[in-house]
Every structure is written in structure tokens, then in C-alpha cells.
Design a protein around this motif. Sequence first.
Motif, PDB file in Angstrom:
ATOM      1  N   VAL A  97      47.180 104.522 -20.611  1.00  0.00           N
ATOM      2  CA  VAL A  97      46.716 105.638 -19.833  1.00  0.00           C
ATOM      3  C   VAL A  97      46.501 106.912 -21.080  1.00  0.00           C
ATOM      4  CG1 VAL A  97      46.976 107.247 -18.209  1.00  0.00           C
ATOM      5  CG2 VAL A  97      47.535 104.988 -17.595  1.00  0.00           C
ATOM      6  N   VAL A 150      38.829 108.065 -10.763  1.00  0.00           N
ATOM      7  CA  VAL A 150      39.545 107.420 -11.582  1.00  0.00           C
ATOM      8  C   VAL A 150      38.790 106.934 -12.610  1.00  0.00           C
ATOM      9  CG1 VAL A 150      41.206 105.385 -11.583  1.00  0.00           C
ATOM     10  CG2 VAL A 150      41.211 106.688  -9.586  1.00  0.00           C
ATOM     11  N   HIS A 151      39.048 107.238 -13.982  1.00  0.00           N
ATOM     12  CA  HIS A 151      38.233 106.836 -14.859  1.00  0.00           C
ATOM     13  C   HIS A 151      38.601 105.802 -15.875  1.00  0.00           C
ATOM     14  CE1 HIS A 151      35.768 110.778 -14.602  1.00  0.00           C
ATOM     15  NE2 HIS A 151      36.906 111.198 -14.381  1.00  0.00           N
ATOM     16  N   ILE A 152      37.687 104.877 -16.114  1.00  0.00           N
ATOM     17  CA  ILE A 152      38.250 103.599 -16.762  1.00  0.00           C
ATOM     18  C   ILE A 152      37.424 103.499 -17.983  1.00  0.00           C
ATOM     19  CG2 ILE A 152      38.400 101.140 -16.604  1.00  0.00           C
ATOM     20  CD1 ILE A 152      39.138 101.431 -13.661  1.00  0.00           C
ATOM     21  N   LEU A 206      36.032 104.756  -8.570  1.00  0.00           N
ATOM     22  CA  LEU A 206      36.251 104.500 -10.004  1.00  0.00           C
ATOM     23  C   LEU A 206      35.238 104.857 -10.511  1.00  0.00           C
ATOM     24  CD1 LEU A 206      37.720 100.777  -9.547  1.00  0.00           C
ATOM     25  CD2 LEU A 206      38.841 103.124  -9.555  1.00  0.00           C
ATOM     26  N   TRP A 208      46.887 104.804 -12.751  1.00  0.00           N
ATOM     27  CA  TRP A 208      46.190 106.203 -12.892  1.00  0.00           C
ATOM     28  C   TRP A 208      47.047 107.068 -12.629  1.00  0.00           C
ATOM     29  CZ3 TRP A 208      42.101 108.240 -14.825  1.00  0.00           C
ATOM     30  CH2 TRP A 208      41.725 109.664 -14.749  1.00  0.00           C
ATOM     31  N   GLU A 209      48.091 107.017 -11.671  1.00  0.00           N
ATOM     32  CA  GLU A 209      48.684 108.077 -11.283  1.00  0.00           C
ATOM     33  C   GLU A 209      50.093 108.395 -12.228  1.00  0.00           C
ATOM     34  OE1 GLU A 209      49.172 107.428  -7.099  1.00  0.00           O
ATOM     35  OE2 GLU A 209      47.139 108.381  -6.619  1.00  0.00           O
ATOM     36  N   VAL A 235      44.335  99.726  -9.180  1.00  0.00           N
ATOM     37  CA  VAL A 235      44.441 100.388 -10.498  1.00  0.00           C
ATOM     38  C   VAL A 235      44.772 101.778 -10.251  1.00  0.00           C
ATOM     39  CG1 VAL A 235      42.029 101.324 -10.619  1.00  0.00           C
ATOM     40  CG2 VAL A 235      43.400 100.733 -12.673  1.00  0.00           C
ATOM     41  N   ARG A 236      44.551 102.457  -8.891  1.00  0.00           N
ATOM     42  CA  ARG A 236      45.007 103.829  -8.729  1.00  0.00           C
ATOM     43  C   ARG A 236      46.350 104.219  -9.039  1.00  0.00           C
ATOM     44  NH1 ARG A 236      42.970 108.599  -6.666  1.00  0.00           N
ATOM     45  NH2 ARG A 236      41.201 107.622  -6.195  1.00  0.00           N
ATOM     46  N   ARG A 284      41.879 112.428 -18.294  1.00  0.00           N
ATOM     47  CA  ARG A 284      42.618 111.326 -18.652  1.00  0.00           C
ATOM     48  C   ARG A 284      42.030 110.089 -18.635  1.00  0.00           C
ATOM     49  NH1 ARG A 284      47.955 109.717 -15.437  1.00  0.00           N
ATOM     50  NH2 ARG A 284      48.771 111.786 -16.208  1.00  0.00           N
ATOM     51  N   VAL A 285      41.968 109.102 -19.186  1.00  0.00           N
ATOM     52  CA  VAL A 285      41.093 107.841 -18.940  1.00  0.00           C
ATOM     53  C   VAL A 285      42.170 106.570 -18.907  1.00  0.00           C
ATOM     54  CG1 VAL A 285      40.690 107.303 -21.278  1.00  0.00           C
ATOM     55  CG2 VAL A 285      39.221 106.525 -19.497  1.00  0.00           C
ATOM     56  N   ILE A 286      42.027 105.425 -18.392  1.00  0.00           N
ATOM     57  CA  ILE A 286      42.540 104.390 -18.379  1.00  0.00           C
ATOM     58  C   ILE A 286      41.895 103.497 -19.393  1.00  0.00           C
ATOM     59  CG2 ILE A 286      43.314 102.057 -17.337  1.00  0.00           C
ATOM     60  CD1 ILE A 286      43.842 103.580 -14.797  1.00  0.00           C
TER      61      ILE A 286
END
Length: 342
Positions: free
Chosen positions: A221, A47-49, A78, A166-167, A162-163, A148-150
Amino acid sequence: MEMLPLFLLSFLLLFSSSAAAFAEAPLFRNGESCPRARHGLCDPTRVHIAMTLDTHYLRGSMAAVFSLLKHASCPQSLFFHFIAPASSAPLLRRLVAASFPSLRFQIYIFRQELVADLISSSVRAALESPLNYARNHLADLLPPCVPRVIYLDSDVLAVDDVRRLWETRLPARAVIAAPEYCHANFTRYFTSSFWSDPSLGHRVFEGRRRQPCYFNTGVMVIDLRRWRAGDYRKRIETWMALQKEKRIYELGSLPPFLLVFAGEVEGVDHRWNQHGLGGDNVEGSCRPLHPGPVSLMHWSGKGKPWDRLDAGRPCPIDRLWAPYDLYVGSGSESSPSSLYSW
């Protein structure tokens, strides 16, 4: 003994005085049901932040990271992408690593001259910082393997996994997803000359997927592959260049995003951006949470919780932020355990 250059001496003094400024956060580990990452940064289970880092807002950034890890179902999944100025990147890297020894992160240098000539004056000086425009360059800075990134501002606090954000599903035509606020007066984000210009105004938003609505760019997102394919940085900068020629908005980095994306945003539940908690951009007055469930709180606006707490004049909502504050003062020997009173 040879004297050190003044800039180097200043950096060393800042480094030594700030090295113990933040406590070490607790270690958060994945549960047995979490996927095992096998390919480092490019692993598809990540999960990219993305967030910006600077010395002025670092206290907020550290609290944000802490909250994201604490409430994540799979915290070790993360991966954080931090965008920072070259001048402070080494110091920031050390401070983040000291507070989060197991954090998966990478720091990218943002060359502020990329946007300096495009920035126009705003209603508040803080909104003129070049780093506010780093989000426009995420697709250029992050590796191509990140799909993709948040993107999150530094003044947010997560109280949910936060997932789930992300989804968020992005349909074929959507590049970004964010909570929209269609009850807001959309016209006030642009000047009267913008709306009266026959080549601008409502004509700009014709043919959009839906009604153009306000959205806050502090929680988004972003599909980076679609962003690159559509050269959206260039589209945003075209509006920034026009703003330099004739004043079409007043509020920093937000209006160019509205001009490009309003009416094309994939809507996200409002729980993921309870924004405006910093108050308005002039007075910074206290504001309550919006009605409804809360997954992420956002102190957008002039007032920041750490400033108001330090001044002894916190808003009621600031006390929800305080338990995530890792700051213990320059050179302080305070015990980190005093921070964790959930």
C-alpha cells in the motif's frame, strides 16, 4: 498489393491469434450497501490497484483481476491502473476489456528507457525486465487525485476483500505498508562488500523507526502524496546507480526498496502476502502455504502456476489458482463455463 511492413504484420498476426485467448469473466456488481461513485477515477470511494501488464505474465494478471473482483465486497468500486510497454499496450487493452467489459481501468505507457541504464544483472534474467521497476514510477504516472494505491505483482491471487488491505492505516511518517518478515536473514540481500564498507552496511539503517526487516515488494500500500513529497523514486534510483558502480546486491528490484524503506514500513498482517509459492529463484520447487490465515497468495519465485499446470507438473498449491485461469488458448472455441468450478 503493397506488402505490409514486417513489424506491422507480426503485430496483426499476434492480435488476431490472441483475441479469443481469454474467456469473459462473470459480471460482479456492487451491493446496496456499497458507496456510489460520482466522480469517475478521482472519486474518493474508489479502491485503486496498480499492476504491470505484459504479454508474458498476462495470464497471471487476468487471474489476479478476476480473483480481486470475485472477493470484493464492492467490486465496482475497484479501479485498476495498468502499466504496460508501448509496443503491446493496444493489444493488452483490448484483451482486458474483452474479458472484463465493465472493469474500471486505465493503461499507462511505461517508457522502458527511463530505467534501462540503471538496471544491473540479477540472479535470474526475468528480474532484469525494465517493467519490474515500473512500481518506482507510479507516483509520476498516476493522476495527482489518486491519494494512495495498492501495488500488486501479476502472480498473486486474492481470496479476501481487498478493501480490508486498502483501509490499512498509514501513520504520519510511513510511505508504504506491507507485510514484514523479521525472521528472515536480512543480511543475505546484500553483498559482503556492502556490509564491510564503513560508509554502507549497518550505517545505512541507523535512525530508522524500527529494526530493518525484509518485506516483499509484490504487495504494497503506497501513499502517493508522501512518495511525491519525499521524491522516493530518486532515492531508489540513487541506490541503483551505486549498484552499477560497485556490486552491493544480487536480486533485481527488491534491494533498492529495502535500502530506502526497511525499518520505515508500516507492518501489515502476513495473511496479505503468502509469498514464495513459486519456489526459490533457481529450482522453483514446490512450497506450501505459511501457517495462519490467508487473504492473498503470491507465486513469487521462479515457478508460476500456469507454467506448471500446462506442463502437467503442478504443485498442490497451484490447483487453488486454476479456477481463476481465464485462458482458453489461442483461437480456442472452448466454453468459459468450464472454468468456473468453485
